[in-house]
Design a protein around this motif. Structure first.
Motif, PDB file in Angstrom:
ATOM      1  N   GLY A  28       0.814  -1.211   0.000  1.00 15.62           N
ATOM      2  CA  GLY A  28       0.000   0.000   0.000  1.00 15.62           C
ATOM      3  C   GLY A  28       0.848   1.261   0.000  1.00 15.62           C
ATOM      4  N   ILE A  29       1.905   1.259   0.807  1.00 21.52           N
ATOM      5  CA  ILE A  29       2.812   2.407   0.867  1.00 21.52           C
ATOM      6  C   ILE A  29       3.455   2.661  -0.492  1.00 21.52           C
ATOM      7  N   VAL A  30       3.879   1.598  -1.160  1.00 19.99           N
ATOM      8  CA  VAL A  30       4.524   1.739  -2.466  1.00 19.99           C
ATOM      9  C   VAL A  30       3.534   2.261  -3.511  1.00 19.99           C
ATOM     10  N   ILE A  31       2.360   1.667  -3.565  1.00 15.10           N
ATOM     11  CA  ILE A  31       1.369   2.039  -4.584  1.00 15.10           C
ATOM     12  C   ILE A  31       0.947   3.496  -4.427  1.00 15.10           C
ATOM     13  N   PHE A  32       0.548   3.869  -3.207  1.00 14.60           N
ATOM     14  CA  PHE A  32       0.089   5.247  -2.991  1.00 14.60           C
ATOM     15  C   PHE A  32       1.259   6.227  -2.982  1.00 14.60           C
ATOM     16  N   GLY A  33       2.420   5.756  -2.509  1.00 15.74           N
ATOM     17  CA  GLY A  33       3.592   6.625  -2.521  1.00 15.74           C
ATOM     18  C   GLY A  33       4.024   6.970  -3.931  1.00 15.74           C
ATOM     19  N   MET A  34       3.974   6.005  -4.836  1.00 18.43           N
ATOM     20  CA  MET A  34       4.328   6.252  -6.231  1.00 18.43           C
ATOM     21  C   MET A  34       3.397   7.284  -6.857  1.00 18.43           C
ATOM     22  N   LYS A  35       2.128   7.217  -6.465  1.00 21.06           N
ATOM     23  CA  LYS A  35       1.132   8.138  -7.015  1.00 21.06           C
ATOM     24  C   LYS A  35       1.470   9.590  -6.707  1.00 21.06           C
ATOM     25  N   TYR A  36       2.040   9.815  -5.509  1.00 21.78           N
ATOM     26  CA  TYR A  36       2.314  11.187  -5.083  1.00 21.78           C
ATOM     27  C   TYR A  36       3.789  11.569  -5.188  1.00 21.78           C
ATOM     28  N   THR A  37       4.594  10.719  -5.839  1.00 18.79           N
ATOM     29  CA  THR A  37       5.996  11.080  -6.068  1.00 18.79           C
ATOM     30  C   THR A  37       6.336  10.936  -7.549  1.00 18.79           C
ATOM     31  N   VAL A  38       6.684   9.732  -7.973  1.00 23.35           N
ATOM     32  CA  VAL A  38       7.130   9.499  -9.345  1.00 23.35           C
ATOM     33  C   VAL A  38       6.077   9.907 -10.370  1.00 23.35           C
ATOM     34  N   TRP A  90      -1.721  17.384  -1.971  1.00 27.18           N
ATOM     35  CA  TRP A  90      -0.936  16.233  -2.409  1.00 27.18           C
ATOM     36  C   TRP A  90       0.255  15.981  -1.480  1.00 27.18           C
ATOM     37  N   MET A  91       0.879  17.090  -1.007  1.00 26.85           N
ATOM     38  CA  MET A  91       2.017  16.938  -0.107  1.00 26.85           C
ATOM     39  C   MET A  91       1.568  16.444   1.264  1.00 26.85           C
ATOM     40  N   ASN A  92       0.436  16.930   1.744  1.00 24.45           N
ATOM     41  CA  ASN A  92      -0.099  16.451   3.028  1.00 24.45           C
ATOM     42  C   ASN A  92      -0.372  14.949   2.972  1.00 24.45           C
ATOM     43  N   THR A  93      -0.887  14.496   1.835  1.00 33.13           N
ATOM     44  CA  THR A  93      -1.138  13.056   1.667  1.00 33.13           C
ATOM     45  C   THR A  93       0.172  12.287   1.647  1.00 33.13           C
ATOM     46  N   LEU A  94       1.177  12.829   0.964  1.00 38.77           N
ATOM     47  CA  LEU A  94       2.479  12.174   0.900  1.00 38.77           C
ATOM     48  C   LEU A  94       3.106  12.075   2.291  1.00 38.77           C
ATOM     49  N   THR A 151      12.047  13.470  -8.672  1.00 39.39           N
ATOM     50  CA  THR A 151      12.853  12.348  -8.185  1.00 39.39           C
ATOM     51  C   THR A 151      14.349  12.649  -8.295  1.00 39.39           C
ATOM     52  N   LEU A 152      14.694  13.706  -9.005  1.00 36.92           N
ATOM     53  CA  LEU A 152      16.108  14.074  -9.144  1.00 36.92           C
ATOM     54  C   LEU A 152      16.579  14.939  -7.989  1.00 36.92           C
ATOM     55  N   CYS A 153      15.728  15.823  -7.516  1.00 39.83           N
ATOM     56  CA  CYS A 153      16.098  16.672  -6.375  1.00 39.83           C
ATOM     57  C   CYS A 153      14.852  17.360  -5.835  1.00 39.83           C
ATOM     58  N   GLN A 154      14.271  16.792  -4.786  1.00 38.48           N
ATOM     59  CA  GLN A 154      13.076  17.352  -4.169  1.00 38.48           C
ATOM     60  C   GLN A 154      13.488  18.091  -2.895  1.00 38.48           C
ATOM     61  N   PRO A 155      13.181  19.387  -2.797  1.00 43.75           N
ATOM     62  CA  PRO A 155      13.645  20.167  -1.646  1.00 43.75           C
ATOM     63  C   PRO A 155      12.925  19.811  -0.345  1.00 43.75           C
ATOM     64  N   VAL A 156      13.538  20.230   0.743  1.00 40.85           N
ATOM     65  CA  VAL A 156      12.904  20.131   2.060  1.00 40.85           C
ATOM     66  C   VAL A 156      12.069  21.398   2.239  1.00 40.85           C
ATOM     67  N   ASP A 157      10.777  21.261   2.405  1.00 40.06           N
ATOM     68  CA  ASP A 157       9.896  22.427   2.526  1.00 40.06           C
ATOM     69  C   ASP A 157       8.768  22.119   3.499  1.00 40.06           C
ATOM     70  N   SER A 158       8.992  22.467   4.770  1.00 43.45           N
ATOM     71  CA  SER A 158       7.983  22.189   5.802  1.00 43.45           C
ATOM     72  C   SER A 158       6.802  23.142   5.722  1.00 43.45           C
ATOM     73  N   THR A 159       6.870  24.143   4.832  1.00 41.08           N
ATOM     74  CA  THR A 159       5.747  25.073   4.668  1.00 41.08           C
ATOM     75  C   THR A 159       4.786  24.600   3.575  1.00 41.08           C
ATOM     76  N   ASN A 160       5.150  23.542   2.874  1.00 42.34           N
ATOM     77  CA  ASN A 160       4.307  23.027   1.795  1.00 42.34           C
ATOM     78  C   ASN A 160       3.147  22.228   2.390  1.00 42.34           C
ATOM     79  N   VAL A 161       1.965  22.829   2.369  1.00 41.76           N
ATOM     80  CA  VAL A 161       0.779  22.165   2.933  1.00 41.76           C
ATOM     81  C   VAL A 161      -0.274  21.936   1.850  1.00 41.76           C
ATOM     82  N   GLN A 162       0.188  21.814   0.615  1.00 41.45           N
ATOM     83  CA  GLN A 162      -0.736  21.485  -0.463  1.00 41.45           C
ATOM     84  C   GLN A 162      -1.322  20.094  -0.218  1.00 41.45           C
TER      85      GLN A 162
END
Length: 268
Positions: A80-90, A110-114, A97-108
């Protein structure tokens, strides 16, 4: 010396409080590090000292049914983690996937779900500790190797730091790759827990270790990206530590693979 120690502690505490992710502070086992350290200490004490000593005068427990249920839960959870994780990443257009920043202010959304998916992965690292507990209760102490124990408690601490400071960042791919490997691995364990005789006949046992080697090889490359090609301002120290750890685990699993399969084949 006292001044140096107090200054170092104060700087560490300040950095800890400054960089922690406010999106996850309310989640169990993420806020304070004390429960995490307590669980890890209890795990090490039980696995290496108290558990084996307690079992010395007792018969090994028959945990066949419990382990089958445990393996099934692991397969479902990691898949489940892989399937849903792929949906919100790759698959998701906003995640790199090449360089995703650290952003604790991102509350969109899709990011909240991730972040929630990442937290689920974090909790599975505590579930993984039961592997060793089952070894102890079944008196399979020969399987409690340094590599086994180090990998289990090290992952708890590493993913805790990830959740605390890096949720949803470049390091997220570690969880997805590791989750995929664990889906296959616990699928194998599930089959052999139901039919122990399959343990020696299933062709894929050896290839699980090869899959783990590929995992650490990929992670070494993945973390190297933020060292040599950091286009998103990702913390350099994370890439260095992640790369060093991946290289260390690659060497450890390579040694295990050589001893378990290559050297054994030569002897035969």
């Amino acid at each position: 010396m006292f001044y140096i120690i107090t200054t170092t502690v104060r700087a560490t505490v300040n950095a800890y409080n400054s960089y922690k992710d406010p999106r996850v502070e309310h989640l169990p086992l993420v806020g304070s590090p004390l429960p995490v350290f307590g669980i890890v200490a209890l795990y090490l004490f039980f696995s290496l000292k108290w558990g084996p000593k307690w079992m010395e005068i007792r018969k090994a427990y028959d945990l066949k049914n419990l382990i089958a249920i445990y393996n099934a839960i692991q397969v479902v959870a990691n898949a489940g983690i892989v399937i849903f994780g792929m949906k919100y990443t790759v698959i998701h257009g906003n995640y790199s996937t090449l360089c995703q920043p650290v952003d604790s202010t991102n509350v969109q959304p899709w990011m909240n779900t991730l972040v929630k998916i990442c937290y689920c992965y974090y909790i599975t690292k505590y579930l993984d500790l039961l592997d060793t507990v089952f070894f102890v209760l079944r008196k399979k102490n020969s399987q409690i190797s340094f590599l086994h124990v180090y990998h289990h408690f090290g992952m708890v601490l590493a993913v805790y730091l990830y959740m605390k400071f890096l949720a949803g960042s470049h390091s997220t791919m570690l969880g997805l790759v590791n989750g995929f490997v664990h889906t296959i691995m616990y699928g194998y364990y599930l089959v052999t827990s139901i039919k122990p005789s399959y343990g020696k006949s299933l062709w894929w046992k050896r290839y699980i270790t090869q899959l783990q080697l590929l995992q650490f090889g990929y992670l070494l490359i993945h973390f190297s990206l933020v060292i040599f090609w950091n286009t998103c301002g990702h913390p350099l120290w994370v890439g260095i530590l992640g790369g060093m750890q991946s290289l260390f685990m690659l060497c450890m699993f390579s040694e295990f693979y050589f001893k378990a399969y290559l050297r054994k084949k030569k002897v035969n």
